[in-house]
Design an enzyme around this catalytic site. Structure first.
Site, mmCIF file in Angstrom:
data_model
loop_
_atom_site.group_PDB
_atom_site.id
_atom_site.type_symbol
_atom_site.label_atom_id
_atom_site.label_comp_id
_atom_site.label_asym_id
_atom_site.label_seq_id
_atom_site.Cartn_x
_atom_site.Cartn_y
_atom_site.Cartn_z
ATOM 1 N N ASP A 1 15.628 -10.887 -13.073
ATOM 2 C CA ASP A 1 15.692 -12.109 -13.866
ATOM 3 C C ASP A 1 15.535 -11.791 -15.355
ATOM 4 O O ASP A 1 14.904 -10.793 -15.716
ATOM 5 C CB ASP A 1 14.581 -13.075 -13.445
ATOM 6 N N ARG B 1 8.811 -14.172 -6.948
ATOM 7 C CA ARG B 1 8.445 -15.534 -7.352
ATOM 8 C C ARG B 1 8.004 -16.343 -6.127
ATOM 9 O O ARG B 1 6.966 -17.006 -6.135
ATOM 10 C CB ARG B 1 9.639 -16.237 -8.006
ATOM 11 N N ASP C 1 8.442 -19.622 -11.650
ATOM 12 C CA ASP C 1 7.886 -18.691 -12.638
ATOM 13 C C ASP C 1 7.387 -19.488 -13.846
ATOM 14 O O ASP C 1 7.406 -20.724 -13.846
ATOM 15 C CB ASP C 1 8.896 -17.612 -13.029
ATOM 16 N N TYR D 1 6.816 -3.536 -7.532
ATOM 17 C CA TYR D 1 6.584 -4.505 -8.604
ATOM 18 C C TYR D 1 5.090 -4.627 -8.898
ATOM 19 O O TYR D 1 4.249 -4.475 -8.010
ATOM 20 C CB TYR D 1 7.069 -5.898 -8.199
#
Length: 295
Positions: free
Chosen positions: A38, A175, A80, A66
């Site tokens: 993103d 997310r 988010d 991540y």
């Protein structure tokens, strides 16, 4: 030029923006990325240049790591920090380490996710974010992903948030993971921040920035920034072959199953560390293997 550019994608750029920029710096249209990030997420985004574009689906299909931050107390339409708040609940007592770890254990292994409305997943040929922007409702597909490892890194009681380490399969929406973890803890939640630190064998420590690429391009040294194809295929089984078999493989010939290593997955034939081809089981002839990609 052929190889893999281990790019550190900056915030504010889409993955396609990065591809377009690399096409200019490397003066070729044969450029492809290996897993969308993103715009507000920074991190490892391997970019395939030249003949390396042939391995895009194989490099995309690798584990990702991540580091993300879950914010409790509010949920947003985008899941988010960029979206409008759609639900709120006061965090009277911030969950402690033991409580969070107990919840995280529920997310180990195979889990199901419903992709965010603000995502590029297609339903009936149309991306979900296009439905969202048009205020149209549509049934979203339920998908299975695999969480190899997830654990707590730190808690920030002042901000009602905590940091996570996540190692997962491709297609995992962090997310959505943050939102679902929040629900298990009894709060609306969203992903406050995210960074991808590893894709396959490419990690943050060996990435390059656009500033480094620009400097290399000014000196006509872009090729020095590229990693070999073999590094992008390190997760597949490798089979070294002699020169005689090398010629048959380079010609894309079907081979006997006896020439293959013991694996049910696609594998790589190499000769003196040169990637020759990716082969797999012949779909109709169990005694044969056939090329999937030839280099």
């Amino acid at each position: 030029m052929n190889g893999i550019l281990p790019l550190w994608k900056p915030k504010g750029m889409t993955s396609f923006d990065c591809v377009a920029k690399c096409r200019r710096y490397f003066n070729t249209k044969k450029v492809g990325h290996t897993g969308t990030l993103d715009p507000e997420v920074e991190g490892v985004l391997p970019i395939c240049i030249g003949s390396a574009t042939k391995i895009v689906p194989f490099l995309t299909d690798t584990k990702k790591i991540y580091i993300g931050t879950v914010a409790l107390g509010s949920a947003t339409e985008t899941e988010d920090a960029t979206g409008n708040v759609i639900a709120q609940k006061e965090v009277v007592h911030m969950p402690g380490e033991a409580e969070i770890e107990t919840v995280l254990e529920k997310f180990q292994g195979v889990i199901t996710q419903i992709p965010p409305m603000y995502s590029a997943v297609k339903v009936n040929g149309k991306k979900l974010y296009e439905y969202a922007r048009a205020n149209e409702e549509v049934e979203r597909p339920v998908r299975e992903v695999f969480i190899h490892d997830i654990h707590l890194l730190a808690i920030d009681e002042d901000k009602n948030s905590f940091d996570l380490f996540v190692e997962c399969s491709k297609g995992t929406y962090i997310r959505t993971l943050c939102v679902d973890i929040g629900k298990e803890l009894g709060y609306p939640a969203h992903m406050f921040k995210l960074e991808r630190t590893k894709t396959g064998s490419f990690s943050k420590k060996n990435t390059v920035t656009f500033a480094m690429i620009e400097e290399a391009a000014d000196n006509n040294e872009q090729e020095k920034l590229l990693s070999p194809l073999l590094e992008g295929l390190s997760h597949l089984v490798h089979q070294e072959v002699d020169d005689a078999l090398r010629a048959r493989i380079k010609n894309g010939q079907k081979l006997s199953i006896s020439e293959a290593p013991e694996t049910n997955n696609p594998f790589v034939f190499t000769n003196n560390e040169e990637v020759l081809a990716i082969y797999g089981q012949h779909p109709d002839k169990p005694d044969q293997i056939k090329p999937i990609r030839v280099f």
